[in-house]
Design a protein around this motif. Structure first.
Motif, PDB file in Angstrom:
ATOM      1  N   GLU A 213       0.864  -1.173   0.000  1.00  0.00           N
ATOM      2  CA  GLU A 213       0.000   0.000   0.000  1.00  0.00           C
ATOM      3  C   GLU A 213       0.902   1.225   0.000  1.00  0.00           C
ATOM      4  OE1 GLU A 213      -3.265   2.094   2.944  1.00  0.00           O
ATOM      5  OE2 GLU A 213      -3.011  -0.073   3.055  1.00  0.00           O
ATOM      6  N   ASN A 214       0.568   2.179  -0.866  1.00  0.00           N
ATOM      7  CA  ASN A 214       1.357   3.408  -0.955  1.00  0.00           C
ATOM      8  C   ASN A 214       0.426   4.532  -1.396  1.00  0.00           C
ATOM      9  OD1 ASN A 214       3.479   5.178  -0.991  1.00  0.00           O
ATOM     10  ND2 ASN A 214       4.392   4.394  -2.870  1.00  0.00           N
ATOM     11  N   ASN A 215      -0.253   5.156  -0.435  1.00  0.00           N
ATOM     12  CA  ASN A 215      -1.266   6.167  -0.728  1.00  0.00           C
ATOM     13  C   ASN A 215      -0.831   7.534  -0.209  1.00  0.00           C
ATOM     14  OD1 ASN A 215      -3.034   4.138  -1.721  1.00  0.00           O
ATOM     15  ND2 ASN A 215      -3.605   3.662   0.373  1.00  0.00           N
ATOM     16  N   LEU A 216      -1.056   8.553  -1.033  1.00  0.00           N
ATOM     17  CA  LEU A 216      -0.827   9.937  -0.631  1.00  0.00           C
ATOM     18  C   LEU A 216      -2.121  10.704  -0.846  1.00  0.00           C
ATOM     19  CD1 LEU A 216       2.158   8.998  -1.752  1.00  0.00           C
ATOM     20  CD2 LEU A 216       2.612  11.388  -1.321  1.00  0.00           C
ATOM     21  N   ASN A 217      -2.491  11.522   0.131  1.00  0.00           N
ATOM     22  CA  ASN A 217      -3.715  12.311   0.047  1.00  0.00           C
ATOM     23  C   ASN A 217      -3.428  13.696   0.629  1.00  0.00           C
ATOM     24  OD1 ASN A 217      -6.369  13.109  -0.238  1.00  0.00           O
ATOM     25  ND2 ASN A 217      -7.014  12.158   1.675  1.00  0.00           N
ATOM     26  N   THR A 218      -3.536  14.722  -0.208  1.00  0.00           N
ATOM     27  CA  THR A 218      -3.270  16.089   0.242  1.00  0.00           C
ATOM     28  C   THR A 218      -4.590  16.809   0.509  1.00  0.00           C
ATOM     29  OG1 THR A 218      -1.225  16.178  -1.012  1.00  0.00           O
ATOM     30  CG2 THR A 218      -2.170  18.280  -0.355  1.00  0.00           C
ATOM     31  N   THR A 219      -4.649  17.460   1.663  1.00  0.00           N
ATOM     32  CA  THR A 219      -5.818  18.233   2.055  1.00  0.00           C
ATOM     33  C   THR A 219      -5.402  19.689   2.205  1.00  0.00           C
ATOM     34  OG1 THR A 219      -6.665  16.335   3.280  1.00  0.00           O
ATOM     35  CG2 THR A 219      -7.633  18.481   3.786  1.00  0.00           C
ATOM     36  N   ASP A 220      -6.155  20.576   1.575  1.00  0.00           N
ATOM     37  CA  ASP A 220      -5.897  22.010   1.688  1.00  0.00           C
ATOM     38  C   ASP A 220      -6.824  22.560   2.769  1.00  0.00           C
ATOM     39  OD1 ASP A 220      -5.554  24.738   1.442  1.00  0.00           O
ATOM     40  OD2 ASP A 220      -5.581  24.726  -0.743  1.00  0.00           O
ATOM     41  N   ASN A 221      -6.243  22.997   3.871  1.00  0.00           N
ATOM     42  CA  ASN A 221      -7.005  23.515   5.015  1.00  0.00           C
ATOM     43  C   ASN A 221      -7.181  25.023   4.983  1.00  0.00           C
ATOM     44  OD1 ASN A 221      -7.446  21.014   6.370  1.00  0.00           O
ATOM     45  ND2 ASN A 221      -5.306  21.037   7.002  1.00  0.00           N
ATOM     46  N   THR A 222      -6.816  25.665   3.881  1.00  0.00           N
ATOM     47  CA  THR A 222      -6.857  27.123   3.796  1.00  0.00           C
ATOM     48  C   THR A 222      -8.271  27.661   4.027  1.00  0.00           C
ATOM     49  OG1 THR A 222      -4.992  27.058   2.279  1.00  0.00           O
ATOM     50  CG2 THR A 222      -6.246  29.105   2.364  1.00  0.00           C
ATOM     51  N   ALA A 223      -9.263  27.049   3.415  1.00  0.00           N
ATOM     52  CA  ALA A 223     -10.648  27.514   3.580  1.00  0.00           C
ATOM     53  C   ALA A 223     -11.084  27.382   5.043  1.00  0.00           C
ATOM     54  CB  ALA A 223     -11.587  26.729   2.671  1.00  0.00           C
ATOM     55  N   ARG A 224     -10.696  26.299   5.684  1.00  0.00           N
ATOM     56  CA  ARG A 224     -11.049  26.102   7.096  1.00  0.00           C
ATOM     57  C   ARG A 224     -10.364  27.152   7.969  1.00  0.00           C
ATOM     58  NH1 ARG A 224     -14.335  25.419  11.008  1.00  0.00           N
ATOM     59  NH2 ARG A 224     -13.598  24.186  12.730  1.00  0.00           N
ATOM     60  N   VAL A 225      -9.108  27.486   7.649  1.00  0.00           N
ATOM     61  CA  VAL A 225      -8.383  28.524   8.393  1.00  0.00           C
ATOM     62  C   VAL A 225      -9.119  29.857   8.278  1.00  0.00           C
ATOM     63  CG1 VAL A 225      -6.259  29.913   8.397  1.00  0.00           C
ATOM     64  CG2 VAL A 225      -6.116  27.417   8.315  1.00  0.00           C
ATOM     65  N   GLU A 226      -9.524  30.201   7.047  1.00  0.00           N
ATOM     66  CA  GLU A 226     -10.245  31.464   6.846  1.00  0.00           C
ATOM     67  C   GLU A 226     -11.590  31.449   7.563  1.00  0.00           C
ATOM     68  OE1 GLU A 226      -8.893  34.195   5.537  1.00  0.00           O
ATOM     69  OE2 GLU A 226      -7.097  32.969   5.399  1.00  0.00           O
ATOM     70  N   GLU A 227     -12.262  30.310   7.564  1.00  0.00           N
ATOM     71  CA  GLU A 227     -13.544  30.187   8.259  1.00  0.00           C
ATOM     72  C   GLU A 227     -13.363  30.414   9.766  1.00  0.00           C
ATOM     73  OE1 GLU A 227     -16.950  26.796   9.214  1.00  0.00           O
ATOM     74  OE2 GLU A 227     -15.267  26.295   7.911  1.00  0.00           O
ATOM     75  N   LEU A 228     -12.329  29.809  10.334  1.00  0.00           N
ATOM     76  CA  LEU A 228     -12.080  29.983  11.767  1.00  0.00           C
ATOM     77  C   LEU A 228     -11.747  31.433  12.104  1.00  0.00           C
ATOM     78  CD1 LEU A 228     -10.071  26.725  12.478  1.00  0.00           C
ATOM     79  CD2 LEU A 228     -12.306  27.329  13.435  1.00  0.00           C
ATOM     80  N   LYS A 229     -10.970  32.089  11.260  1.00  0.00           N
ATOM     81  CA  LYS A 229     -10.647  33.504  11.484  1.00  0.00           C
ATOM     82  C   LYS A 229     -11.923  34.347  11.460  1.00  0.00           C
ATOM     83  CE  LYS A 229      -5.944  33.539   9.599  1.00  0.00           C
ATOM     84  NZ  LYS A 229      -5.097  34.005   8.488  1.00  0.00           N
ATOM     85  N   GLY A 230     -12.803  34.058  10.521  1.00  0.00           N
ATOM     86  CA  GLY A 230     -14.078  34.769  10.442  1.00  0.00           C
ATOM     87  C   GLY A 230     -14.943  34.522  11.666  1.00  0.00           C
ATOM     88  N   ASN A 231     -14.975  33.267  12.123  1.00  0.00           N
ATOM     89  CA  ASN A 231     -15.746  32.929  13.324  1.00  0.00           C
ATOM     90  C   ASN A 231     -15.226  33.676  14.542  1.00  0.00           C
ATOM     91  OD1 ASN A 231     -17.280  31.175  11.816  1.00  0.00           O
ATOM     92  ND2 ASN A 231     -16.322  29.321  12.609  1.00  0.00           N
TER      93      ASN A 231
END
Length: 183
Positions: free
Chosen positions: A91-109
Motif C-alpha cells: 500500500e502506498n497512498n498519498l492524500n493532500t488536504t488544503d485547510n486554507t478555507a477552514r483557516v479562513e472560516e475559523l478567522k471569520g468565526n
C-alpha cells in the motif's frame, strides 16, 4: 521597453508577496512487506531518532511495526530514501488536504465572536447586574468566550506549519509462516 519590463517585474513581485498562504497536509499511508524485518525497523527507528521526530503512535511486535508521525517537506525526501528499499509496498497512498478555507472560516468565526462579545458588553453596561436579562447575557458572553478559545485552538493546530506530511507506516515480516494450518 526597459521601463515596461521593470514595471511588469515590480507588479509580479507585489502579486507574489501578497499571495495567500495555503495550509496543506499530505497524509502518507504505506504498508511494506520485508524479508529483513529487524533491519527495516532499526532503519526507521534510527531515522526517527536522528531527526528528532515526535512520534504520535508506535507499536512494535516480532511480526509487525507501525508508526505514525508528522514531518516537514524537507525531511520527506530523506524518509523516502530510508523506506525505498525496505521491501514490497503493498500500500502506498498519498492524500493532500488544503485547510486554507477552514483557516479562513475559523478567522471569520473568531472575529464574529469578538464582535458579539463587544456588543454584549456594551448592552450589559446599561443593565442592572441583578436582573435576569443581565445574567442570561452574561452566560451568553461566556459561551462566546468559550467559542473563541475553541476556534483559536483549532486555528493554531491548522496553522502550526504551512505544509507538512503525516506518515502512517506499517512494516510486516514477510518471512513469517504460521505454525499450524487448516489446509
Amino acid at each position: 521597453m526597459k521601463k515596461l519590463i521593470f514595471l511588469l517585474f515590480a507588479v509580479l513581485q507585489v502579486v507574489v508577496l501578497n499571495a495567500q498562504v495555503r495550509f496543506r497536509v499530505t497524509t502518507v499511508e504505506q504498508r511494506i512487506q520485508t524479508t529483513d524485518y529487524w533491519v527495516s525497523v532499526q532503519k526507521m527507528n534510527t531515522f526517527i531518532t536522528s531527526n528528532n521526530i515526535m512520534v504520535s503512535r508506535q507499536n512494535e511486535s516480532p511480526l509487525r511495526y507501525t508508526v505514525n508521525f508528522s514531518i516537514e517537506p524537507k525531511l520527506y525526501a530523506a524518509y523516502k530514501e530510508v523506506v525505498k528499499d525496505m521491501g514490497l509496498f503493498t500500500e502506498n497512498n498519498l492524500n493532500t488536504t488544503d485547510n486554507t478555507a477552514r483557516v479562513e472560516e475559523l478567522k471569520g468565526n473568531i472575529k464574529y465572536y469578538q464582535d458579539q462579545i463587544q456588543l454584549q458588553n456594551s448592552l450589559m453596561e446599561k443593565m442592572d447586574p441583578q436582573s435576569d436579562q443581565y445574567k442570561n447575557m452574561w452566560r451568553e458572553l461566556k459561551n462566546w468566550e468559550t467559542s473563541i478559545r475553541s476556534s483559536q485552538t483549532d486555528l493554531n493546530n491548522l496553522t502550526a506549519a504551512e505544509y507538512y506530511y503525516v506518515v502512517d507506516l506499517e512494516i510486516e515480516d514477510e518471512t513469517y509462516t504460521p505454525q499450524t494450518s487448516s489446509v
